[in-house]
Design an enzyme around this catalytic site. Sequence first.
Site, PDB file in Angstrom:
ATOM      1  N   ASP A  18      32.174  40.978  41.084  1.00  0.00           N
ATOM      2  CA  ASP A  18      33.552  41.132  41.563  1.00  0.00           C
ATOM      3  C   ASP A  18      33.659  42.361  42.453  1.00  0.00           C
ATOM      4  OD1 ASP A  18      36.387  41.193  41.780  1.00  0.00           O
ATOM      5  OD2 ASP A  18      36.569  40.223  39.847  1.00  0.00           O
ATOM      6  N   HIS A 208      39.861  39.507  31.943  1.00  0.00           N
ATOM      7  CA  HIS A 208      39.297  39.990  33.200  1.00  0.00           C
ATOM      8  C   HIS A 208      40.485  40.518  33.990  1.00  0.00           C
ATOM      9  CE1 HIS A 208      36.653  39.570  36.873  1.00  0.00           C
ATOM     10  NE2 HIS A 208      37.849  39.551  37.426  1.00  0.00           N
ATOM     11  N   HIS A 210      42.667  43.101  36.658  1.00  0.00           N
ATOM     12  CA  HIS A 210      42.690  43.921  37.876  1.00  0.00           C
ATOM     13  C   HIS A 210      43.808  44.944  37.725  1.00  0.00           C
ATOM     14  CE1 HIS A 210      39.769  41.668  40.412  1.00  0.00           C
ATOM     15  NE2 HIS A 210      40.004  40.759  39.475  1.00  0.00           N
ATOM     16  N   CYS A 241      39.461  39.478  44.520  1.00  0.00           N
ATOM     17  CA  CYS A 241      39.089  38.121  44.930  1.00  0.00           C
ATOM     18  C   CYS A 241      39.375  37.938  46.415  1.00  0.00           C
ATOM     19  CB  CYS A 241      39.891  37.098  44.111  1.00  0.00           C
ATOM     20  SG  CYS A 241      39.572  35.396  44.643  1.00  0.00           S
ATOM     21  N   ASN A 250      39.189  45.817  39.975  1.00  0.00           N
ATOM     22  CA  ASN A 250      39.219  45.574  38.531  1.00  0.00           C
ATOM     23  C   ASN A 250      39.578  46.862  37.792  1.00  0.00           C
ATOM     24  OD1 ASN A 250      37.091  43.608  39.681  1.00  0.00           O
ATOM     25  ND2 ASN A 250      37.563  42.789  37.669  1.00  0.00           N
TER      26      ASN A 250
END
Length: 312
Positions: A18, A208, A210, A241, A250
């Site tokens: 990522d 997950h 951000h 993304c 993240n």
Amino acid sequence: MTDTARPHLEIREVGLRDGLQLEDPVPLAAKLALLDAIAVTGVREIEATSFVSPTAVPAFADAEELAAHLHRWPDITFSALVASPNGARRAVTSNVVNLEYVVSATDAHSAANVRRTTEEALTAVSVIADLAHGAGGTAEVIIAVAWDCPFSGRVDADHTAEIARRAVEAGADRISFGDTIGTVVPGRMTQLLDVVGAVAPGVELGVHLHNTRGIGLASAWAAYQAGVTRFDASFGGLGGCPFAPGATGNIATEELAYMFDESGVDTGVGIDAVLDAVAVLRDVVGHDLSSNLFRAHVAGAERVAARGRAQR
Ligand SMILES: CC(C)(COP(=O)([O-])OP(=O)([O-])OC[C@H]1O[C@@H](n2cnc3c(N)ncnc32)[C@H](O)[C@@H]1OP(=O)([O-])[O-])[C@@H](O)C(=O)NCCC(=O)NCCSC(=O)C[C@@](C)(O)CC(=O)[O-]
């Protein structure tokens, strides 16, 4: 080293995946240097790359080449992101058998990300799970835009939970919920986890997150309080993304580890070692990173150096 007497959790380092996917492609040698730096931090799981279209994400055109080096770190469990059965085949052929398959909760993000509807993406879960299991690995489904979509707005918790249930039914070993554009807050985290608990009880869950709006760690804490013990994080807070406008980094590995360790929850991650790795990362990507902990660390080191110079 994990103290088994203390509560503990798993941090999966996703900076190599990522973290790098929005960056200009980084040479393989630099990725290996990053792996050397991150492998000594105590993290036990690293998402190393993506087996996706090199046209869509040029940063991972070297996925096979990188995979050929992963045997150098035998104590680490490596995984890779895949976005199609073809990507899963490439991964297992490269001996990366632990797969994260992304399914977007909305058709709009799914179309931007993988040029398929959510329904079409769900259809591939069983194929990808079979490929991973057949190679002796695991299949996780990461549900992107689990709370909010940059194209179609708020996502109903029942809808996301139903995708999770169907993914497990199709063979996923585990589900992670992606806050792709960093909008979730603790209350909505708890709400979704409650609904998922009712619809798909007993499923292993991860998050997950951000940190786009600065709420990532608060939501991680809420997830932990609700029973989640698996967290993705990216050293330095790098990430985002490419197919979600407004997506930024993240939650930072070092900040997540700091928060939990200082709260008596063992992560097994050494903060100083991660900060050293972040310094390597900053040199590789050539720009500042969003991690507040890293900034505080650099500022502290500069103050000490300035004091030393003044005393000379
Ligand atoms: C799924 C596949 C493999 C299908 O790609 P495909 O198998 O090549 O099939 P296709 O027929 O859909 O594609 C035909 C052509 O379009 C291209 N193409 C295809 N898709 C795109 C795209 N999106 N943008 C731009 N071009 C695209 C593709 O590369 C190909 O070009 P050619 O190779 O013939 O020159 C492909 O769509 C793909 O690789 N997509 C990228 C997925 C990806 O890596 N997204 C970022 C990771 S997901 C994420 O970050 C969210 C997550 C997991 O972190 C969770 C969270 O944060 O919440």
